[in-house]
Design a protein around this motif. Structure first.
Motif, PDB file in Angstrom:
ATOM      1  N   PHE A  94      52.601  41.482  42.747  1.00 18.85           N
ATOM      2  CA  PHE A  94      52.187  40.204  43.509  1.00 18.85           C
ATOM      3  C   PHE A  94      51.527  39.806  42.556  1.00 18.85           C
ATOM      4  O   PHE A  94      50.427  40.004  41.430  1.00 18.85           O
ATOM      5  N   ASP A  95      51.293  38.865  42.398  1.00 14.62           N
ATOM      6  CA  ASP A  95      50.397  37.468  42.045  1.00 14.62           C
ATOM      7  C   ASP A  95      48.899  38.489  41.678  1.00 14.62           C
ATOM      8  O   ASP A  95      48.058  38.775  42.859  1.00 14.62           O
ATOM      9  N   SER A  96      48.153  38.700  40.418  1.00 16.29           N
ATOM     10  CA  SER A  96      46.613  38.853  40.714  1.00 16.29           C
ATOM     11  C   SER A  96      46.128  37.800  41.526  1.00 16.29           C
ATOM     12  O   SER A  96      44.754  38.601  42.108  1.00 16.29           O
ATOM     13  N   PHE A  97      45.965  36.742  42.194  1.00 20.21           N
ATOM     14  CA  PHE A  97      45.071  36.296  42.837  1.00 20.21           C
ATOM     15  C   PHE A  97      45.403  36.759  43.508  1.00 20.21           C
ATOM     16  O   PHE A  97      44.813  36.056  44.927  1.00 20.21           O
ATOM     17  N   ASP A  98      46.808  37.689  44.756  1.00 22.34           N
ATOM     18  CA  ASP A  98      46.929  37.828  45.729  1.00 22.34           C
ATOM     19  C   ASP A  98      46.259  39.005  46.154  1.00 22.34           C
ATOM     20  O   ASP A  98      46.061  39.638  47.074  1.00 22.34           O
ATOM     21  N   PHE A  99      45.459  39.950  44.592  1.00 20.63           N
ATOM     22  CA  PHE A  99      44.387  40.931  45.303  1.00 20.63           C
ATOM     23  C   PHE A  99      43.670  40.771  45.672  1.00 20.63           C
ATOM     24  O   PHE A  99      42.595  39.669  45.733  1.00 20.63           O
ATOM     25  N   CYS A 100      43.186  41.287  46.904  1.00 20.53           N
ATOM     26  CA  CYS A 100      41.603  41.414  47.943  1.00 20.53           C
ATOM     27  C   CYS A 100      41.225  42.715  46.865  1.00 20.53           C
ATOM     28  O   CYS A 100      41.240  43.543  47.397  1.00 20.53           O
ATOM     29  N   PHE A 101      39.659  41.943  47.132  1.00 20.83           N
ATOM     30  CA  PHE A 101      38.877  43.341  46.248  1.00 20.83           C
ATOM     31  C   PHE A 101      38.107  43.735  47.315  1.00 20.83           C
ATOM     32  O   PHE A 101      37.143  42.977  48.051  1.00 20.83           O
ATOM     33  N   ILE A 102      37.013  45.085  46.730  1.00 21.81           N
ATOM     34  CA  ILE A 102      36.566  45.625  48.005  1.00 21.81           C
ATOM     35  C   ILE A 102      35.006  45.610  47.335  1.00 21.81           C
ATOM     36  O   ILE A 102      34.930  45.575  47.016  1.00 21.81           O
ATOM     37  N   HIS A 103      34.231  45.299  48.341  1.00 19.11           N
ATOM     38  CA  HIS A 103      33.009  44.438  48.787  1.00 19.11           C
ATOM     39  C   HIS A 103      32.726  45.669  49.360  1.00 19.11           C
ATOM     40  O   HIS A 103      31.853  45.641  50.688  1.00 19.11           O
TER      41      HIS A 103
END
Length: 287
Positions: A94-103
């Motif tokens: 996947f493209d890096s912009f598609d990653f969902c980061f945990i908060h």
């Protein structure tokens, strides 16, 4: 002499404090009570209440991803807050912009002694937009390792573990990211100039490889040696690929090559373990 002793005591106490303030947790993130993804968390205190570290999601899986972490810990409130903010590497296509980061924002009574990290988290893309939320369920990694050792002594699982590791190289998220056959490891970089070194860190057994940089043959029928063979690379495109193809398996299978990647303020080691004709690829992606 007195100054030397003071410096020694300071450094020694700092080292001990650092050791006490470093924590490793392992477990899963759950999404919609049905999807479970492995998650390892490595945290250390940089000041009294600031923390930094990294996470490894889907370890040993097809979407394994290592991300940087920053946050805070409030001893008075027993509150741990952190978020992923930077991808260090990923095996996901996947493209890096598609990653969902945990908060994450959760209660921990004691940073040094708490055995669990659990609670809800918010998922956000790099631009701050909301993605998928879920639940974090982690346990102290040292406790898990101790239980595994007890099970090992009781059920003799070491032999089985060795067979599993032989079939699929295990990844040490701290020092070594292994690339398995036909896999692409994406490394996100900021520097433009890199040096790639290939060598054999074990017994020299006549392994030979072809090495390509962006489909250009750089090393042909090259015999892996103890000495590092260094290749300078300047990134001119958004993505530069480096591919290793195993030409043989030497006198001791499989074909193994250690690769070091050095750039400004960035260093990474990886290792390949290939059969004849198999290939492994890593891609340097400019941020």
């Amino acid at each position: 002499m007195r100054l030397f002793l003071l410096v020694f005591i300071f450094l020694h106490s700092t080292f001990l404090f650092g050791q006490l303030s470093f924590r490793e947790f392992s477990g899963v993130i759950t999404i919609n009570d049905s999807l479970f993804i492995s998650y390892d968390l490595y945290l250390s205190k940089t000041t009294e209440n600031k923390i930094s570290g990294f996470s490894v999601t889907d370890k040993d899986g097809p979407h394994e991803t290592k991300s940087s972490i920053e946050g805070t810990y409030s001893p008075k409130e027993g509150l741990l807050v952190f978020n992923e903010f930077d991808i260090l590497y990923t095996k996901s296509p996947f493209d890096s912009f598609d990653f969902c980061f945990i908060h994450f924002n959760g209660a921990i009574k004691n940073f040094e002694k708490s055995k669990m990290v659990k609670g809800d988290f918010l998922g956000k893309y790099a631009n701050g937009k909301k993605c998928i939320d879920g639940v974090l369920l982690l346990a102290d990694k040292n406790k898990i390792d101790t239980k595994i050792k007890k099970l090992d002594r009781r059920f003799n699982i070491s032999k089985h573990k060795q067979l599993v590791e032989k079939a699929q190289p295990k990844i040490d998220s701290m020092k070594l990211e292994a690339i398995v056959a036909n896999e692409d490891l994406n490394i996100f970089v900021k520097s433009k100039v890199f040096t790639i070194a290939v060598f054999d860190s074990g017994k020299i057994d006549g392994d030979r490889i072809n090495l390509f940089v962006d489909d250009v043959l750089v090393l042909e029928n090259y015999a892996i040696k103890k000495e590092r063979k260094e290749i300078p690379i300047t990134l001119v495109k958004a993505k530069t690929s480096v591919k290793v193809i195993a030409l043989n398996e030497g006198t001791s299978a499989p074909n193994t090559v250690k690769i070091e990647i050095k750039g400004k303020n960035q260093f990474m080691e990886t290792k390949t373990s290939l059969k004849v004709g198999e290939s492994a690829k890593l891609s340097l992606i400019k941020r």
